[in-house]
Write an enzyme that holds these catalytic residues in place. Sequence first.
Site, short mmCIF file in Angstrom:
data_model
loop_
_atom_site.label_atom_id
_atom_site.label_comp_id
_atom_site.label_asym_id
_atom_site.label_seq_id
_atom_site.Cartn_x
_atom_site.Cartn_y
_atom_site.Cartn_z
N HIS A 1 0.87 -1.17 0.00
CA HIS A 1 0.00 0.00 0.00
C HIS A 1 0.91 1.22 0.00
O HIS A 1 2.13 1.08 0.12
CB HIS A 1 -0.94 -0.02 1.21
CG HIS A 1 -0.27 0.02 2.55
ND1 HIS A 1 0.69 -0.90 2.95
CD2 HIS A 1 -0.39 0.89 3.59
CE1 HIS A 1 1.09 -0.60 4.17
NE2 HIS A 1 0.47 0.48 4.58
N HIS B 1 1.36 3.87 2.09
CA HIS B 1 1.78 4.59 3.29
C HIS B 1 3.29 4.86 3.23
O HIS B 1 4.04 4.07 2.66
CB HIS B 1 1.43 3.80 4.55
CG HIS B 1 -0.02 3.93 4.94
ND1 HIS B 1 -0.62 3.09 5.86
CD2 HIS B 1 -0.97 4.81 4.55
CE1 HIS B 1 -1.89 3.45 6.01
NE2 HIS B 1 -2.14 4.49 5.23
N ASP C 1 5.77 4.54 5.08
CA ASP C 1 6.78 3.61 5.57
C ASP C 1 6.93 2.38 4.67
O ASP C 1 7.65 1.44 5.02
CB ASP C 1 6.49 3.19 7.02
CG ASP C 1 5.10 2.63 7.23
OD1 ASP C 1 4.13 3.14 6.64
OD2 ASP C 1 4.96 1.65 8.00
N HIS C 2 6.27 2.40 3.50
CA HIS C 2 6.36 1.28 2.55
C HIS C 2 6.79 1.73 1.15
O HIS C 2 6.94 0.88 0.26
CB HIS C 2 5.02 0.54 2.48
CG HIS C 2 4.62 -0.07 3.78
ND1 HIS C 2 4.74 -1.41 4.05
CD2 HIS C 2 4.16 0.51 4.92
CE1 HIS C 2 4.35 -1.64 5.30
NE2 HIS C 2 4.00 -0.49 5.86
N HIS D 1 -7.06 -1.90 5.97
CA HIS D 1 -6.03 -0.95 6.44
C HIS D 1 -6.01 0.22 5.47
O HIS D 1 -5.98 1.38 5.89
CB HIS D 1 -4.68 -1.67 6.50
CG HIS D 1 -3.54 -0.79 6.91
ND1 HIS D 1 -3.41 -0.28 8.18
CD2 HIS D 1 -2.48 -0.31 6.22
CE1 HIS D 1 -2.32 0.47 8.24
NE2 HIS D 1 -1.73 0.47 7.06
N HIS E 1 5.42 -5.45 10.82
CA HIS E 1 6.10 -4.60 11.82
C HIS E 1 6.22 -5.31 13.17
O HIS E 1 5.79 -4.79 14.20
CB HIS E 1 5.31 -3.29 12.01
CG HIS E 1 5.22 -2.42 10.80
ND1 HIS E 1 6.32 -1.97 10.11
CD2 HIS E 1 4.15 -1.88 10.15
CE1 HIS E 1 5.94 -1.19 9.09
NE2 HIS E 1 4.63 -1.14 9.10
C1 5PN Z 1 3.96 3.72 11.17
C2 5PN Z 1 2.80 4.53 10.78
N1 5PN Z 1 2.72 5.77 11.20
C3 5PN Z 1 1.69 6.57 10.86
C4 5PN Z 1 0.71 6.08 10.06
C5 5PN Z 1 -0.46 6.68 9.57
O1 5PN Z 1 -0.84 7.83 9.73
O2 5PN Z 1 -1.15 5.79 8.82
C6 5PN Z 1 -0.41 4.55 8.81
C7 5PN Z 1 0.77 4.80 9.63
C8 5PN Z 1 1.82 3.99 9.97
O3 5PN Z 1 1.90 2.71 9.54
ZN ZN Z 2 3.42 0.09 7.79
ZN ZN Z 3 0.17 1.24 6.58
#
Ligand code: 5PN
Ligand code: ZN
Ligand code: ZN
Length: 250
Positions: free
Chosen positions: A96, A98, A100-101, A167, A234
Amino acid sequence: MSDVRVYLLDTGTLVIDGYHLYWNAGPGGEVRFPCYGVLIDHPEGRFLFDTGYDLEHVNKVLPFEKPQQAAEQTIPGQLKLLGLGPDDITHVINSHYHFDHVGGNKYCTKATTIAHRKELEQSHNCQPFERLGYSDLSFDEIGPRYELIDGDTELAKGITLIETPGHTAGHMSLLVALGHRRPMLFTGDAAYTKRSIDATIISGFHLDPTASVQSLRRLSSVAEEHDAEIFYSHDAEAFAGWQVAPSYYQ
Ligand code: 5PN
Ligand code: ZN
Ligand code: ZN
């Protein structure tokens, strides 16, 4: 699939509150967790699933997540451990969009980007409560060649995307068949940790909580059907027991 290798690419850690990790369950307090990408070296291409976060972006937009990322814990840094570079990646897929990906997508300028149509659309027209999650849209700025998909898709022999929404709008998990071990099921953020699956607890970040619960159940049944080992997105404790690049699974 005896000639397939799977590498876990360590891209550093972040901190969130326990109630964001486990919605309405907790306990609260800071939890530090890993982020990682998955390189599948396959006869049909080098497929990269998720690319971690961009340190500069997190320091600027979400410094309260206290990022810890060494120079080696970037997509270029991890690929270098394998004697590779971003130009060697043929396909980028994200569970997705976000932040962190997706942080390493921008380095892979030669790759085709495989996107879920709904995820691409939602990341650019998101709900107000999703804005921090979708705060890094740099993956869209390098003119990627997109291939849009709409649901479960076999990308190459033994590499299958599994639709697990909730999610986010178009979230996808990944099942990889290997020659010498059980299949690997990468949940993405449909299951942050082992506890998420075992106790059916979704994360506090979600577009649709009911769909999120259904996706957790779908992951359990896919894992059972294929006798797959589950790799959560995670989970610090699980991650510590896995092999990371330059080691690999095959
Ligand atoms: C790690 C993390 N930090 C913030 C957010 C967010 O606002 O939506 C997903 C998310 C995260 O996975
Ligand atoms: Zn994540
Ligand atoms: Zn996420």
